[in-house]
Design a protein around this motif. Structure first.
Motif, short mmCIF file in Angstrom:
data_model
loop_
_atom_site.label_atom_id
_atom_site.label_comp_id
_atom_site.label_asym_id
_atom_site.label_seq_id
_atom_site.Cartn_x
_atom_site.Cartn_y
_atom_site.Cartn_z
N ASP A 68 120.87 -37.89 19.66
CA ASP A 68 119.87 -37.57 20.69
C ASP A 68 118.43 -37.63 20.20
O ASP A 68 117.59 -38.19 20.88
CB ASP A 68 120.18 -36.23 21.37
N LEU A 69 118.14 -37.08 19.04
CA LEU A 69 116.75 -37.01 18.59
C LEU A 69 116.55 -37.71 17.26
O LEU A 69 117.30 -37.45 16.31
CB LEU A 69 116.32 -35.55 18.40
N TYR A 70 115.54 -38.54 17.19
CA TYR A 70 115.18 -39.16 15.92
C TYR A 70 114.67 -38.04 15.02
O TYR A 70 113.71 -37.35 15.36
CB TYR A 70 114.12 -40.23 16.14
N GLY A 72 116.47 -35.36 14.29
CA GLY A 72 117.22 -34.13 14.58
C GLY A 72 118.47 -34.04 13.72
O GLY A 72 118.90 -35.02 13.09
N ASN A 73 119.09 -32.86 13.69
CA ASN A 73 120.27 -32.65 12.86
C ASN A 73 121.43 -33.61 13.14
O ASN A 73 122.08 -34.06 12.20
CB ASN A 73 120.74 -31.20 12.95
N PRO A 74 121.73 -33.94 14.41
CA PRO A 74 122.81 -34.90 14.62
C PRO A 74 122.58 -36.22 13.88
O PRO A 74 123.52 -36.80 13.33
CB PRO A 74 122.84 -35.08 16.14
N LEU A 75 121.34 -36.69 13.84
CA LEU A 75 121.03 -37.92 13.10
C LEU A 75 121.05 -37.67 11.59
O LEU A 75 121.61 -38.46 10.84
CB LEU A 75 119.68 -38.50 13.53
N LEU A 76 120.46 -36.58 11.15
CA LEU A 76 120.42 -36.27 9.71
C LEU A 76 121.83 -36.20 9.12
O LEU A 76 122.06 -36.65 8.00
CB LEU A 76 119.67 -34.95 9.46
N ALA A 77 122.77 -35.68 9.88
CA ALA A 77 124.15 -35.53 9.40
C ALA A 77 124.88 -36.87 9.26
O ALA A 77 125.94 -36.93 8.65
CB ALA A 77 124.93 -34.59 10.31
#
Length: 140
Positions: A68-70, A72-77
């Motif tokens: 969802d977010l550049y 954000g945690n979902p991407l970092l993970a």
């Protein structure tokens, strides 16, 4: 047959809802999984959720994470997965419905992950605009 798997990841239920919306337009799709990031969770929890989700794909499937977010945690993970096997995994932040629809449409094409990511970022950007400047999009 080999197909690109999609993991849509978001803070809360956005991922599930984006997938539901994409099904309204394209019909049900296989190998599309939602992962939700909840307030009490951390990166390690998200990585575990990704590992679990990956078990639903063949080990030969390439997998694209649409987050969802550049930044954000979902991407970092996703970084651990992309670093481990960049030929199999790629990730994009800032997913929108236009990008998800395009990913579903292009995933049987013989594109490299890098080409696919580039195309999806472009489509995601093209999918944003003022009604005053509205041009017909490919899916309209």
């Amino acid at each position: 047959r080999m197909m690109l798997g999609l993991i849509v990841a978001s803070h809360g239920d956005l991922a599930q809802e984006l997938i539901k919306s994409s099904y309204l337009i394209l019909g049900r799709q296989e190998k599309v999984i939602a992962v939700t990031f909840e307030p009490a969770e951390d990166l390690a929890t998200l990585e575990d959720k990704y590992e679990t989700s990956l078990q639903q794909f063949a080990t030969t499937d390439r997998v694209l994470f649409l987050c969802d977010l550049y930044g954000g945690n979902p991407l970092l993970a996703t970084r651990r997965f992309v670093k481990r096997d960049p030929k199999r995994f790629a990730a994009v932040g800032g997913v929108n419905l236009a990008m998800l629809l395009e990913a579903c449409t292009l995933r049987t094409e013989a594109l490299s992950l890098a080409e696919l990511v580039e195309k999806l970022i472009s489509v995601g950007r093209q999918g944003i605009g003022s009604v005053k400047d509205l041009k017909v999009m490919p899916w309209m």
